[in-house]
Every structure is written in C-alpha cells, then in structure tokens.
Design a protein around this motif. Structure first.
Motif, PDB file in Angstrom:
ATOM      1  N   THR A 215       0.826  -1.199   0.000  1.00  0.00           N
ATOM      2  CA  THR A 215       0.000   0.000   0.000  1.00  0.00           C
ATOM      3  C   THR A 215       0.867   1.259   0.000  1.00  0.00           C
ATOM      4  N   THR A 216       1.968   1.223   0.753  1.00  0.00           N
ATOM      5  CA  THR A 216       2.846   2.388   0.827  1.00  0.00           C
ATOM      6  C   THR A 216       3.469   2.705  -0.526  1.00  0.00           C
ATOM      7  N   THR A 219       0.720   3.818  -3.133  1.00  0.00           N
ATOM      8  CA  THR A 219       0.193   5.151  -2.836  1.00  0.00           C
ATOM      9  C   THR A 219       1.223   6.213  -3.199  1.00  0.00           C
ATOM     10  N   ALA A 318      -4.379   9.203  -6.091  1.00  0.00           N
ATOM     11  CA  ALA A 318      -4.216   8.349  -4.915  1.00  0.00           C
ATOM     12  C   ALA A 318      -5.575   7.898  -4.378  1.00  0.00           C
ATOM     13  N   GLY A 322      -6.984   4.102  -4.438  1.00  0.00           N
ATOM     14  CA  GLY A 322      -7.389   3.501  -3.173  1.00  0.00           C
ATOM     15  C   GLY A 322      -8.819   3.008  -3.182  1.00  0.00           C
ATOM     16  N   LYS A 333      -3.135  -1.577  -4.346  1.00  0.00           N
ATOM     17  CA  LYS A 333      -3.630  -0.637  -5.342  1.00  0.00           C
ATOM     18  C   LYS A 333      -3.437  -1.206  -6.733  1.00  0.00           C
TER      19      LYS A 333
END
Length: 344
Positions: A215-216, A219, A318, A322, A333
């Motif tokens: 996710t990091t 994003t 973003a 998401g 994502k």
C-alpha cells in the motif's frame, strides 16, 4: 454502478475541496488585464471613485476558500466519474480494435499487457470529449463566481435569465478543445510517469521483480505520478484555458465597465465584452490578448496553477487508486490504466 464510477466521483470531490483556493487565484490572474485602462471620473463625479480598475476586486480572505466552490462540488464529482468511466471504456475498445497481443514468449511482469502510449492519449482525448456537456456549464459558473464574488446559484440564474441554456455553453469550442487535448496528456502523462517510476524502482534495486507491491509503495507512486500528470496537463493547455477564461468573463466585465461609465457621466460601452450576448470567438480573443499585452498573459498564473495541479492530481489519483482497490476487493492498489479484470 461500476467501481470506476464511484472512485472517479469521490476523487473528483476531494480534488475540488483541496484545490479551490489556488484555483480562485489562477482564474483571477487569467481574467485580469495588466494593460487595460482604468475608468476615470468626470469633474462632477465623486472623488471617492477616481479610479476604477477593470479587473474584478480582490476577494476577502474569509471568502477565498469558497468562491465558486458550489458548482464544482456538485458537478465535478460526476464529471470526474464520467471521465474515468469513459476513459476506461475507450481504452478497452481501442485495445480490442487496434492492439494485437505481442508474440513474445515472456509475459509482462504484472500479468497484464501494457497499453501503447498513443492509445492511452487517444482514449484520454475521447474521455475529454465525453465530459463536455458537464464541464462547460461547470466552468463558466465557477469562473464567473470566482471573479465577481457572487454565489454559484446566483450566477447560474443570471446566465439562464439572460442567455438561456446556450449561455452555459459560452466558449464551448475552446473548452472542448482544451478538455480533449488536456485529458489526452493527463492519462498519457500518468501512464508514462508510472512506467518511468517502475523502471527506476526496479533498476534501483528496490524491487527484484518478484516482490508484491504494498500500500505504501503504490500510494507513493500514485501521488508522484498523478502530480506529474497534472502539471504536464496544465502546461500543455494553459494558453487555451486563458482564452476560455477571458471569453467567459468578457460579458461580465463589459457590463461592469459600462455601469461604471454611466455612473461617472460617460457613455458606457467600454470594457472587455458586450452585454448583448454576442461574444468574440476564441481566435479573435487570442489575437486581441496578444496585440494588447503580448505573450505573457497566456502564461500568467501558470506557476500557481502548476502548484495546484501537482497537489490536486496527486491526491485525486491516490484516492482513485485507493477506492478502486477497496471496491474491487484487492488489498493492493491497481493501476488506473489496467482495469480490465475489474471492469469486465
């Protein structure tokens, strides 16, 4: 409704809330004319009205966050939803019509085929055309509200009373040209910067090619690539946007100058537009801007716009990625240009 509709709707609403203050400044810079003469009073006029600038008054700080916000918030979510839905459908159709699978025995890393960049640009152009019916009324209401310190609802009623539905589509030609070119560069820029990001991430040793995205990382990729796409988009269409803004505010500023001329004992008639509803075309407007002020007005406000574009579109992509991940049931994502498994 499909996942990309709701992802587009929510991301569009978020982008308006975040970007409106800088958008107000951009529009007012575009609408102002540094070489426009001031309307001076006659000897019998009040001394308090000795010099009246033709550009609109500066908004009070407490109103800056809200000028022209209502129209975009109510419509831009739907516009953005229409944009992403039409883009995804256009891209899928163009891929099936033009794109032949590669003969290479080695499959793509993500298991999906990359869309050719010209196809991406064309799909973005078609999606820009699809949003015209919503974007043009939204733009003219927003611009006039921001330059006159009037509510969006009051501006809408005034336009309908004076010009009817056609008034909401003033400067429609330059608006559709701006949107089609701009959204072509928008999706093309996002896809291109995403590929550069993946290449840099891979060759920089951060990813061995077998690691699953987190996710990091995804994003961060959406924020950076979305911001780059936004700046590239506005840089490519900014002169068209200046012409559009001048056309959409010409009548308004012309009536303001006429009223001031009458109050000051003049004949009126001076100003940037006419109150008869017959506006100038985009080509004539552009030529007049250049002849009076040179090339600089076509890029006035570009710095503010670029800052706004990076922040707004970083957040927009973003949020879109998401929401798509949540609605599609995926924890990671997914790429905005790789939606086939979700949309099918």
């Amino acid at each position: 409704m499909s996942a990309d509709f709701w992802a587009g709707y929510l991301s569009g609403a978020c982008s308006i809330i975040i970007g409106n203050p800088l958008d107000v400044l951009k529009v007012r810079l575009q609408a102002s004319s540094s070489s426009s003469p001031t309307v001076t009073t006659t000897p019998s006029s009040s001394s308090s009205s000795s010099s009246i600038p033709t550009h609109p008054p500066r908004p009070r700080p407490r109103n800056l966050l809200f000028l022209g916000t209502a129209a975009p918030i109510l419509t831009y979510g739907a516009l953005n939803a229409l944009l992403f839905v039409s883009y995804n459908r256009s891209e899928s159709y163009l891929n099936s019509f033009f794109f032949s699978p590669p003969t290479s025995q080695e499959p793509p890393q993500d298991g999906k085929q990359s869309t050719p960049l010209p196809t991406t640009f064309l799909a973005g152009t078609l999606s820009g055309l699809a949003t015209f019916l919503v974007s043009c009324p939204t733009e003219i209401v927003k611009v006039r509200s921001q330059t006159s310190q009037t509510s969006s609802w009051a501006v809408t009623k005034q336009i309908l009373q004076q010009s009817g539905i056609r008034g909401l589509y003033q400067a429609g030609g330059v608006t559709v040209l701006r949107d089609s070119i701009g959204y072509g560069f928008y999706f093309w820029g996002y896809e291109l910067s995403s590929r550069w990001y993946d290449a840099a991430y891979f060759f920089g040793g951060q990813n061995t090619g077998t690691d699953e995205p987190t996710t990091t990382t995804t994003t961060g990729k959406a924020l950076l690539c979305g911001g780059v796409a936004g700046v590239l988009t506005w840089a490519s269409i900014f002169p068209l946007d200046v012409i559009k803004t001048r056309m959409q505010t010409a009548q308004q500023q012309g009536r303001m100058a006429e009223r001031q001329g009458l109050l000051n004992g003049g004949s009126g008639g001076g100003g940037g537009g006419s109150g008869d509803g017959k506006g100038k075309g985009a080509w004539q407007t552009g030529r007049e801007i250049y002849s009076r002020e040179g090339i600089r007005p076509f890029f006035r406000g570009l710095g503010v716009c670029s800052l706004r574009a990076f922040v707004v579109n970083a957040v927009q992509f973003a949020v879109y990625e998401g929401v798509m991940a949540e609605l599609s049931g995926k924890k990671d994502k997914i790429g905005v240009l790789q939606q086939e498994s979700v949309l099918g």
